[in-house]
Design a protein around this motif. Structure first.
Motif, PDB file in Angstrom:
ATOM      1  N   ASP A 127       0.829  -1.205   0.000  1.00 11.99           N
ATOM      2  CA  ASP A 127       0.000   0.000   0.000  1.00 11.99           C
ATOM      3  C   ASP A 127       0.867   1.260   0.000  1.00 11.99           C
ATOM      4  O   ASP A 127       1.790   1.387   0.809  1.00 11.99           O
ATOM      5  N   VAL A 128       0.567   2.149  -0.926  1.00 15.05           N
ATOM      6  CA  VAL A 128       1.190   3.480  -0.934  1.00 15.05           C
ATOM      7  C   VAL A 128       0.036   4.469  -0.757  1.00 15.05           C
ATOM      8  O   VAL A 128      -0.599   4.859  -1.739  1.00 15.05           O
ATOM      9  N   PRO A 129      -0.281   4.841   0.488  1.00 15.88           N
ATOM     10  CA  PRO A 129      -1.488   5.634   0.730  1.00 15.88           C
ATOM     11  C   PRO A 129      -1.497   6.949  -0.051  1.00 15.88           C
ATOM     12  O   PRO A 129      -0.445   7.574  -0.254  1.00 15.88           O
ATOM     13  N   LEU A 130      -2.680   7.342  -0.492  1.00 18.50           N
ATOM     14  CA  LEU A 130      -2.856   8.643  -1.133  1.00 18.50           C
ATOM     15  C   LEU A 130      -2.578   9.724  -0.092  1.00 18.50           C
ATOM     16  O   LEU A 130      -2.798   9.520   1.106  1.00 18.50           O
ATOM     17  N   ASP A 131      -2.073  10.891  -0.550  1.00 17.34           N
ATOM     18  CA  ASP A 131      -1.896  12.027   0.352  1.00 17.34           C
ATOM     19  C   ASP A 131      -3.213  12.774   0.459  1.00 17.34           C
ATOM     20  O   ASP A 131      -3.875  13.021  -0.546  1.00 17.34           O
ATOM     21  N   ASP A 132      -3.573  13.144   1.678  1.00 17.77           N
ATOM     22  CA  ASP A 132      -4.819  13.866   1.913  1.00 17.77           C
ATOM     23  C   ASP A 132      -4.476  15.341   2.111  1.00 17.77           C
ATOM     24  O   ASP A 132      -4.094  15.748   3.208  1.00 17.77           O
ATOM     25  N   GLY A 133      -4.573  16.123   1.039  1.00 18.38           N
ATOM     26  CA  GLY A 133      -4.135  17.523   1.113  1.00 18.38           C
ATOM     27  C   GLY A 133      -5.234  18.513   0.775  1.00 18.38           C
ATOM     28  O   GLY A 133      -6.416  18.150   0.722  1.00 18.38           O
ATOM     29  N   ALA A 134      -4.823  19.744   0.529  1.00 13.96           N
ATOM     30  CA  ALA A 134      -5.795  20.817   0.276  1.00 13.96           C
ATOM     31  C   ALA A 134      -6.622  20.557  -0.984  1.00 13.96           C
ATOM     32  O   ALA A 134      -7.778  20.966  -1.072  1.00 13.96           O
ATOM     33  N   ASP A 135      -6.047  19.863  -1.978  1.00 15.01           N
ATOM     34  CA  ASP A 135      -6.772  19.590  -3.225  1.00 15.01           C
ATOM     35  C   ASP A 135      -7.531  18.269  -3.178  1.00 15.01           C
ATOM     36  O   ASP A 135      -7.937  17.751  -4.208  1.00 15.01           O
ATOM     37  N   GLY A 136      -7.669  17.700  -1.987  1.00 16.03           N
ATOM     38  CA  GLY A 136      -8.270  16.375  -1.897  1.00 16.03           C
ATOM     39  C   GLY A 136      -7.176  15.329  -1.903  1.00 16.03           C
ATOM     40  O   GLY A 136      -6.005  15.643  -1.675  1.00 16.03           O
ATOM     41  N   PHE A 137      -7.541  14.083  -2.182  1.00 16.32           N
ATOM     42  CA  PHE A 137      -6.561  13.000  -2.174  1.00 16.32           C
ATOM     43  C   PHE A 137      -5.723  13.042  -3.445  1.00 16.32           C
ATOM     44  O   PHE A 137      -6.256  13.159  -4.546  1.00 16.32           O
ATOM     45  N   THR A 138      -4.393  12.938  -3.297  1.00 16.93           N
ATOM     46  CA  THR A 138      -3.508  12.909  -4.457  1.00 16.93           C
ATOM     47  C   THR A 138      -2.549  11.732  -4.325  1.00 16.93           C
ATOM     48  O   THR A 138      -2.301  11.232  -3.227  1.00 16.93           O
ATOM     49  N   CYS A 139      -2.031  11.310  -5.478  1.00 17.85           N
ATOM     50  CA  CYS A 139      -1.181  10.124  -5.523  1.00 17.85           C
ATOM     51  C   CYS A 139       0.292  10.538  -5.571  1.00 17.85           C
ATOM     52  O   CYS A 139       0.668  11.418  -6.349  1.00 17.85           O
ATOM     53  N   ASP A 140       1.113   9.894  -4.759  1.00 19.57           N
ATOM     54  CA  ASP A 140       2.555  10.118  -4.797  1.00 19.57           C
ATOM     55  C   ASP A 140       3.146   9.113  -5.796  1.00 19.57           C
ATOM     56  O   ASP A 140       3.483   7.978  -5.445  1.00 19.57           O
TER      57      ASP A 140
END
Ligand SMILES: *Cc1c(COP(=O)(O)O)cnc(C)c1O
Length: 365
Positions: A127-140
């Motif tokens: 699992d490479v969790p999505l980042d939960d940021g200002a723009d919503g969830f984003t993928c690293d």
């Protein structure tokens, strides 16, 4: 014919590369008037009014394949129709992951079926969790590539727009990931909600990248969940391998007939209207939820649902249930302990959701 590309076939399990699959009576290329080769009944069942169910169905009806290929923008030989995109996920994992040895990469929070199918195949889930940021969830994407390389994963499952995240992933980043993992892994882009997204499909990347597979379905925007019709779109050689791993008659004839009806121009026109309505309702619901007391955050969405965090998710859940509205509870999912996912309904249903959630805070005040 597409040129043979060594790369993607090298990713198929070695023990399956030369596997012929089951030779059904339908796979023999012969012609005749009296068909006594498949142990079918010579008489129709009286329940089968138009006498279309007596014979085994075509494993991959050419007209369905052509209609789906036209809809999704690929060539028919790049598309395998199956029992929903769920079957596509299953076929990809079984064909690419050697039981007990293979690995897949997922980016949580995401669709649960990738991990379920991997579990059944005894494949490891990284699992490479999505980042939960200002723009919503984003993928690293760099972290995904590194994880795939480290685990020697044969499959990376990206969901775009994501379920439940709602975010669409940028195509240039998907293309760069596929380039980096060429010859090492197939990047699967699950576009179950693609119809609700504003950007183009990853199908447009297929000609430049033999290691991309796209999943599409008639279950959501086309309103045919019970027909179980979905598709894997990938390099023709990979599609041929997946078909050999598939059940001999995967598509029930009544479902194929229903799908063909739904893919006719008049039906497609009504589908497009429903999609436009759903998108307007979704954007309006998100704005309204964001302004509703008790809603901590309503995530941006490119799909037909809105994921929202609540001060008191239990109260919101209870109030909606009391109004007869059932939504999806994500509180058991890591990092989503206060989150609920609301599918976009009819305008009346969405109004009921809002009205109910506005009442929750008033009741508490
Ligand atoms: C609903 C859903 C599917 C399943 O689609 P079927 O075609 O009905 O099997 C696949 N992927 C995602 C992300 C979904 O949300």
């Amino acid at each position: 014919m597409s040129a043979p590309v060594a790369g993607v076939i090298d990713l198929v399990r070695e023990d399956l590369r030369a596997f012929g699959g089951y030779r059904s009576a339908r796979s023999e290329r012969v012609d005749g008037q009296v068909w006594l080769n498949a142990n079918e009944s010579p008489w129709a069942n009286p329940a089968d009014a138009d006498a279309t169910a007596r014979r085994y169905p075509d494993p991959q009806p050419a007209d369905l394949r052509a209609a789906l290929a036209a809809l999704y923008g690929c060539r028919p030989e790049q598309l395998l129709a199956g029992r929903g995109s769920d079957e596509g996920i299953d076929l990809l994992v079984r064909a690419l992951c050697t039981p007990g040895q293979g690995a897949i990469v997922v980016t949580t929070p995401t669709f649960g079926m990738y991990a379920v199918v991997a579990r059944v195949q005894a494949a490891r889930v990284v699992d490479v969790p999505l980042d939960d940021g200002a723009d919503g969830f984003t993928c690293d994407f760099d972290a995904v590539a590194e994880a795939a390389e480290r685990a020697q994963a044969r499959l990376v499952f990206l969901c775009s727009p994501g379920n439940p995240s709602g975010t669409a992933l940028p195509l240039p980043r998907i293309a760069a990931l596929a380039r980096r993992l060429a010859g090492r892994a197939v990047v699967v882009v699950d576009e179950a909600y693609g119809e609700y997204a504003s950007g183009p499909s990853a199908v447009t990347l297929l000609d430049a990248h033999d290691n991309i597979a796209v999943l599409r379905t008639l279950s959501k925007a086309h309103a045919l969940a019970a027909a179980r019709v979905g598709a894997v779109i990938a390099h023709a050689e990979l599609i041929a391998v997946l078909q050999r791993c598939q059940a001999p008659y995967p598509l029930p004839q009544p479902c194929v007939a229903l799908a063909m009806q739904a893919l006719s121009p008049p039906s497609l026109a009504t589908t497009r209207e429903r999609i436009v309505t759903t998108i307007m309702e979704r954007d309006a619901l998100r704005v309204a939820l964001s302004a509703t007391p008790g809603v901590r955050r309503a995530y941006p969405s490119q799909a037909n649902f809105v994921l929202a965090r609540f001060d008191d998710a239990q109260a919101a859940w209870d109030a909606l249930l009391a109004s007869g509205v059932v939504i999806r509870d994500f509180r058991a999912t890591p990092r989503l302990g206060d989150a609920l996912r609301i599918t976009i309904g009819t305008p009346e249903q969405n109004a009921l959701v809002l009205e109910t959630l506005r009442g929750v805070r008033e009741a508490a005040a």
